[in-house]
Structure formats: C-alpha cells, structure tokens
Design a protein around this motif. Sequence first.
Motif, PDB file in Angstrom:
ATOM      1  N   PHE A 161       0.810  -1.209   0.000  1.00 25.54           N
ATOM      2  CA  PHE A 161       0.000   0.000   0.000  1.00 25.54           C
ATOM      3  C   PHE A 161       0.851   1.271   0.000  1.00 25.54           C
ATOM      4  N   THR A 162       2.027   1.180  -0.599  1.00 24.74           N
ATOM      5  CA  THR A 162       2.922   2.341  -0.638  1.00 24.74           C
ATOM      6  C   THR A 162       2.351   3.481  -1.475  1.00 24.74           C
ATOM      7  N   LYS A 163       1.428   3.172  -2.384  1.00 28.13           N
ATOM      8  CA  LYS A 163       0.801   4.222  -3.198  1.00 28.13           C
ATOM      9  C   LYS A 163      -0.383   4.863  -2.484  1.00 28.13           C
ATOM     10  N   ASN A 164      -0.790   4.279  -1.360  1.00 22.22           N
ATOM     11  CA  ASN A 164      -1.970   4.759  -0.648  1.00 22.22           C
ATOM     12  C   ASN A 164      -1.655   5.454   0.674  1.00 22.22           C
ATOM     13  N   PHE A 165      -0.583   5.004   1.355  1.00 27.82           N
ATOM     14  CA  PHE A 165      -0.289   5.503   2.690  1.00 27.82           C
ATOM     15  C   PHE A 165       1.133   6.050   2.778  1.00 27.82           C
ATOM     16  N   PRO A 166       1.347   7.064   3.627  1.00 25.99           N
ATOM     17  CA  PRO A 166       2.726   7.445   3.976  1.00 25.99           C
ATOM     18  C   PRO A 166       3.409   6.268   4.665  1.00 25.99           C
TER      19      PRO A 166
ATOM     20  N   LYS B  14      -4.373   8.230   0.098  1.00 33.10           N
ATOM     21  CA  LYS B  14      -4.604   8.462  -1.325  1.00 33.10           C
ATOM     22  C   LYS B  14      -5.623   7.466  -1.876  1.00 33.10           C
ATOM     23  N   LYS B  15      -6.084   7.736  -3.056  1.00 34.37           N
ATOM     24  CA  LYS B  15      -7.171   6.987  -3.666  1.00 34.37           C
ATOM     25  C   LYS B  15      -6.789   5.533  -3.928  1.00 34.37           C
ATOM     26  N   PHE B  16      -7.715   4.607  -3.622  1.00 34.14           N
ATOM     27  CA  PHE B  16      -7.585   3.205  -3.986  1.00 34.14           C
ATOM     28  C   PHE B  16      -8.229   2.998  -5.354  1.00 34.14           C
ATOM     29  N   HIS B  17      -7.682   2.061  -6.134  1.00 33.57           N
ATOM     30  CA  HIS B  17      -8.181   1.848  -7.490  1.00 33.57           C
ATOM     31  C   HIS B  17      -8.621   0.406  -7.702  1.00 33.57           C
ATOM     32  N   THR B  18      -9.488   0.220  -8.678  1.00 33.03           N
ATOM     33  CA  THR B  18     -10.033  -1.081  -9.106  1.00 33.03           C
ATOM     34  C   THR B  18     -10.404  -1.936  -7.907  1.00 33.03           C
ATOM     35  N   SER B  19      -9.863  -3.169  -7.825  1.00 33.43           N
ATOM     36  CA  SER B  19     -10.297  -4.091  -6.774  1.00 33.43           C
ATOM     37  C   SER B  19      -9.488  -3.956  -5.491  1.00 33.43           C
ATOM     38  N   SER B  20      -8.563  -3.022  -5.442  1.00 35.14           N
ATOM     39  CA  SER B  20      -7.704  -2.883  -4.270  1.00 35.14           C
ATOM     40  C   SER B  20      -8.491  -2.361  -3.079  1.00 35.14           C
ATOM     41  N   VAL B  21      -8.530  -3.163  -2.023  1.00 34.61           N
ATOM     42  CA  VAL B  21      -9.169  -2.764  -0.772  1.00 34.61           C
ATOM     43  C   VAL B  21      -8.336  -3.307   0.388  1.00 34.61           C
ATOM     44  N   LEU B  22      -8.610  -2.821   1.561  1.00 36.58           N
ATOM     45  CA  LEU B  22      -7.954  -3.338   2.764  1.00 36.58           C
ATOM     46  C   LEU B  22      -8.628  -4.638   3.172  1.00 36.58           C
ATOM     47  N   LEU B  23      -7.849  -5.662   3.381  1.00 34.23           N
ATOM     48  CA  LEU B  23      -8.357  -6.915   3.908  1.00 34.23           C
ATOM     49  C   LEU B  23      -7.946  -7.058   5.370  1.00 34.23           C
ATOM     50  N   MET B  24      -8.603  -7.968   6.039  1.00 40.67           N
ATOM     51  CA  MET B  24      -8.303  -8.239   7.439  1.00 40.67           C
ATOM     52  C   MET B  24      -6.815  -8.519   7.658  1.00 40.67           C
ATOM     53  N   HIS B  25      -6.173  -9.108   6.654  1.00 42.62           N
ATOM     54  CA  HIS B  25      -4.774  -9.504   6.782  1.00 42.62           C
ATOM     55  C   HIS B  25      -3.831  -8.316   6.977  1.00 42.62           C
ATOM     56  N   SER B  26      -4.248  -7.132   6.552  1.00 44.19           N
ATOM     57  CA  SER B  26      -3.391  -5.946   6.640  1.00 44.19           C
ATOM     58  C   SER B  26      -3.585  -5.161   7.930  1.00 44.19           C
TER      59      SER B  26
ATOM     60  N   SER C 225     -19.816  12.672   5.906  1.00 44.38           N
ATOM     61  CA  SER C 225     -19.253  13.501   6.975  1.00 44.38           C
ATOM     62  C   SER C 225     -17.863  13.027   7.414  1.00 44.38           C
ATOM     63  N   PHE C 226     -17.430  11.870   6.915  1.00 39.77           N
ATOM     64  CA  PHE C 226     -16.110  11.348   7.276  1.00 39.77           C
ATOM     65  C   PHE C 226     -15.013  12.229   6.669  1.00 39.77           C
ATOM     66  N   PRO C 227     -13.801  12.191   7.235  1.00 37.28           N
ATOM     67  CA  PRO C 227     -12.671  12.876   6.591  1.00 37.28           C
ATOM     68  C   PRO C 227     -12.530  12.412   5.144  1.00 37.28           C
ATOM     69  N   LYS C 228     -11.999  13.272   4.298  1.00 43.03           N
ATOM     70  CA  LYS C 228     -11.994  13.023   2.856  1.00 43.03           C
ATOM     71  C   LYS C 228     -11.438  11.652   2.472  1.00 43.03           C
ATOM     72  N   GLY C 229     -10.276  11.306   2.996  1.00 44.39           N
ATOM     73  CA  GLY C 229      -9.661  10.029   2.634  1.00 44.39           C
ATOM     74  C   GLY C 229     -10.486   8.840   3.072  1.00 44.39           C
ATOM     75  N   LEU C 230     -11.077   8.924   4.259  1.00 44.04           N
ATOM     76  CA  LEU C 230     -11.919   7.847   4.765  1.00 44.04           C
ATOM     77  C   LEU C 230     -13.205   7.752   3.962  1.00 44.04           C
ATOM     78  N   LYS C 231     -13.823   8.877   3.690  1.00 46.57           N
ATOM     79  CA  LYS C 231     -15.055   8.899   2.903  1.00 46.57           C
ATOM     80  C   LYS C 231     -14.817   8.261   1.533  1.00 46.57           C
ATOM     81  N   ARG C 232     -13.762   8.671   0.875  1.00 44.85           N
ATOM     82  CA  ARG C 232     -13.456   8.153  -0.452  1.00 44.85           C
ATOM     83  C   ARG C 232     -13.185   6.656  -0.396  1.00 44.85           C
ATOM     84  N   TYR C 233     -12.429   6.201   0.625  1.00 48.38           N
ATOM     85  CA  TYR C 233     -12.129   4.782   0.728  1.00 48.38           C
ATOM     86  C   TYR C 233     -13.380   3.958   1.024  1.00 48.38           C
ATOM     87  N   VAL C 234     -14.199   4.400   1.974  1.00 48.78           N
ATOM     88  CA  VAL C 234     -15.397   3.655   2.366  1.00 48.78           C
ATOM     89  C   VAL C 234     -16.335   3.467   1.174  1.00 48.78           C
TER      90      VAL C 234
END
Length: 343
Positions: free
Chosen positions: A138-143, A154-166, A252-261
């Motif tokens: 997730f180097t393209k998504n997180f500091p 930063k924005k997640f693309h296509t099927s990339s999501v956070l899984l329990m494993h991370s 109402s979530f912060p921008k990054g959280l809103k976009r990810y959710v």
Amino acid sequence: MKLMSFAVPCYNSEEYMQKCIESLLKGGEDVEIIVVNDGSHDNTREIAEDYVRRYPSIVKAVHKENGGHGSGVNKGLELASGLYYKVVDSDDWLDETALKTLLDTIKKHRTENVLPDLYLTNFVYEKVYEGGRYVRRFTKNFPVNKFFGWEKVKKFHTSSVLLMHSLIYKTEKLRESNTVLPEHTFYVDNIFAYKPLPYMKKLYYLDIDLYRYFIGREDQSVSRENIVRRYEQQIRVMKEMAAAYSYEEIKSFPKGLKRYVLHDLGVIMTLTMMFTTGGKDNPTKRKRELKELWNYIKAKDKKLYRYLKYNTYPVIVDWMPFKLQGRTMLMGYKFFRAVLKCS
C-alpha cells in the motif's frame, strides 16, 4: 500488558494449525495466542491444549460450539488482553522478520507514548501448490513509517481494498466500534475490515510483508466454486456493510476515509453480484435475491442505493441480462486471478 493478542479461529485445522501457531510464537512473551476451537471434529482440541501446556504464559485455548469464522473472531476479541488485536486464520502464518519489526515498532511507540489506533502492513498471497506469490502493498496509498490521519490517504483503485490480513487494530478502539460479526457466515472479514475504520483516527503503515495468506486448498471459502455456491452468505455480508453507516454519515467522514469507504462498498457490491450471477444453479432464485438486495439497500438508504447503483463498478454490468452479467463477471474474476495474480 501483552503488546498483541492473536486470535486463531480453528475448525478441523489439525493439518495446518501448527505452522500458524509456530509462526506466532516467534513473538515470545510480547504476544498472547488465543486458539478458538470452533466445534472441530478432528484433533484440533488436542493440538491446542498441547500448546497451552507447553506455553502456558502465551497460549490460551477455548473450545466452543460451531458458530463459524465470525464467531471465532468475536470470541477472540472477548478474551483478548493485548494492546492490539489481530486475527490470523489457522491455515495462514506470519513472517518472522516482519513480526519482529512490528513488535519493535509498537514498543518504540509505546515508550514514546504515541501509539496509533491502527497499524497497517502488507500481506502476501502464497500460492504454495503453484509455487507463486503476490504481494499486496500500500505504498501508493499511505505514507510509509509515519503517523497520519485519513486526510493523507490516497485513492484506492479497481479491486484494491484493505483486507483483514493488513489490519492490526488497537483492542480498545475495536471494542469501541461494537463490531460483532454474524455467525455461521463466510466472508465476514469484509465487515471486520470495514466497520471499525471510522473509529481509527491515528494510523501508521509499515511497508513489511507480515501476513502470509495461503491460497490453494479446494475447501477454501475463496475458491471460485465455493464463493458462487455461498452467494447468499455474501449477500448477508453486503447487507451488514450497507447498514453500518448511512450515506450522510459517510459524507461527513474525513476526505480520505469517505473516499475509501465508498470505494470499498462499491468493490464488495461488485463481488456480491459476481457471487450471485456466477452460478448456473437456481438462476431464478439468484436473480430474485439480487433484486431483493438492491431493494433492501434502497429502502434503507436511497442515497447510498443511488451511489452504488449508478456511480460504482456495478453500473458496468447492471444493465445486462442476468446470464450475461454472470458471464461478464466470470471473465473479470479470471482476469484478476491470472493477470493480477490475486484471488
């Protein structure tokens, strides 16, 4: 207090649970390992109790009636006494070097009194029988190696999501989120990787390949045959996720959280459509239950319904006849498996 509580839900896991537990024992006295025997009929109980005898200050075992994976996660959280909580499935394992890095980082942050609510790491698809692997990072998504809030995500693309494993949740924050997973239901890890996120304000990402996610057993819940057969359980999971937060709450979530959710909901809805349309058995029933899911979301939250229906990936196939939806979804599934080497 232990730094980490590892929950290991087990059901008839005698063939592989020892590899999992041995990898967690590398954490030594900094960790506790909670083996949750979910009504197994093999030697899972005996193996768990043997580890308790050998490592009484590290390993706990609880034996319960079968309630499914979510029930095991819930029981582990109920018993956890560690500062952080992580679920490790009994056929998976952790990398020793990465685990040491994680624990050293937690110790440092605790000494400095700057602990985050959530640690994030990479995970690795381990296709043992095929001799291959694929790292989800997730180097393209997180500091990297920095504290940050959702505004820095930063924005997640296509099927990339956070899984329990991370995810390594701070135990008190996870309990605060009141995340209780449904019993007798597969794919509840989608809920576990979604519902607690708004409670996690302070994040920290380590670019380490910690979690090793085994792919290849025929009876795995993520095999194509099983995900298509168990589509009703995925529908149940999607309903839980859609009901967790209203569209107005999400906005109402912060921008990054809103976009990810919103991205995550779109991906999981797409997967739910793939599960449902991809089976050849009972097409009339499948079509009806997919329609009922859309109607459920619409009745619950019209704004969320409109977003999912017209602004995310389902819009690509939703206009197609039901059988064509299934064929298209299957082609997409094969693409992501073959080209992106994921499952």
